[in-house]
Write a protein that holds these residues in place. Sequence first.
Motif, PDB file in Angstrom:
ATOM      1  N   SER A 123       0.822  -1.210   0.000  1.00 47.46           N
ATOM      2  CA  SER A 123       0.000   0.000   0.000  1.00 47.46           C
ATOM      3  C   SER A 123       0.857   1.261   0.000  1.00 47.46           C
ATOM      4  N   THR A 124       2.135   1.098   0.290  1.00 49.38           N
ATOM      5  CA  THR A 124       3.066   2.229   0.228  1.00 49.38           C
ATOM      6  C   THR A 124       3.518   2.520  -1.200  1.00 49.38           C
ATOM      7  N   PHE A 133       8.716  -0.745   7.737  1.00 49.40           N
ATOM      8  CA  PHE A 133       7.770   0.231   8.250  1.00 49.40           C
ATOM      9  C   PHE A 133       8.306   0.859   9.526  1.00 49.40           C
ATOM     10  N   GLN A 135       6.411   3.882  10.754  1.00 49.82           N
ATOM     11  CA  GLN A 135       5.356   4.772  11.205  1.00 49.82           C
ATOM     12  C   GLN A 135       4.070   3.990  11.454  1.00 49.82           C
ATOM     13  N   SER A 136       3.274   4.483  12.400  1.00 47.96           N
ATOM     14  CA  SER A 136       1.993   3.854  12.694  1.00 47.96           C
ATOM     15  C   SER A 136       1.058   3.986  11.497  1.00 47.96           C
ATOM     16  N   GLY A 137       0.200   2.983  11.315  1.00 45.36           N
ATOM     17  CA  GLY A 137      -0.768   3.050  10.230  1.00 45.36           C
ATOM     18  C   GLY A 137      -1.313   1.682   9.883  1.00 45.36           C
ATOM     19  N   ASN A 138      -2.347   1.687   9.067  1.00 46.36           N
ATOM     20  CA  ASN A 138      -2.911   0.457   8.521  1.00 46.36           C
ATOM     21  C   ASN A 138      -2.361   0.259   7.109  1.00 46.36           C
ATOM     22  N   TYR A 139      -1.793  -0.899   6.854  1.00 42.39           N
ATOM     23  CA  TYR A 139      -1.127  -1.172   5.587  1.00 42.39           C
ATOM     24  C   TYR A 139      -1.654  -2.476   4.989  1.00 42.39           C
ATOM     25  N   GLU A 153      -3.833  -7.611   5.078  1.00 41.46           N
ATOM     26  CA  GLU A 153      -3.864  -6.325   5.761  1.00 41.46           C
ATOM     27  C   GLU A 153      -3.276  -6.469   7.163  1.00 41.46           C
ATOM     28  N   GLU A 155      -1.614  -3.900  10.773  1.00 40.43           N
ATOM     29  CA  GLU A 155      -1.464  -2.593  11.415  1.00 40.43           C
ATOM     30  C   GLU A 155      -0.087  -2.491  12.065  1.00 40.43           C
TER      31      GLU A 155
END
Length: 200
Positions: A123-124, A133, A135-139, A153, A155
């Motif tokens: 997704s990046t 990764f 940084q915090s986030g949903n990927y 998916e 997190e």
Amino acid sequence: MEVTKNGCTSYDTVHVNLKDVPEIFLGNDTIICEGESVTFDAFYSQNATYLWHDGSVNSTYTATQSETVSVTVSLNGCSTFESVVVTVNPIPEINLDDTYKLCEGDGVTLNAFYSNTATYLWSTGETDASETFTQSGNYSVTVIDNSCSYTEEFEVIVHALPVMDVQFAKVTVTETSSVVYDVYVGFVDPSCHTYAALAE
């Protein structure tokens, strides 16, 4: 037809009826993914009969596994045979965790490798088999192999380092006394640590 003998002629006629041979086309060889199906339709007319490779007699056949699908269609004593190959490819499933927790300043590298023929899309926007990764986030990552795809998916949670407020008081230490330092921690996470050196 005319026949003449001894000056006499006779006639006879023969009627020839040409029957149409059923024409069907099941399509080209087909590739589907595991869990999918494909339906073939051999319908020619209401009076035609159908015999598929598995013995079924409907005008349609649904395939869910790798096999050679064939059918014989008959009408008025004439028949035709048609076949097609169905290939079922596996879903390129990968196994990532649902959640990754790390401390500020750290990173986690995830590997989605499935096969040498697979392609990857995180997704990046990255297209390598692995991605880091911080940084915090949903990927998510999508793996594609042999026309079949799978999306995973997850997190990433990045914890801030604890904020420490160490206050010192100047005291005189003797052999019978001791010094107590008060440490005030604004945020504590068992996986993240901050260290402070105390000067005398």
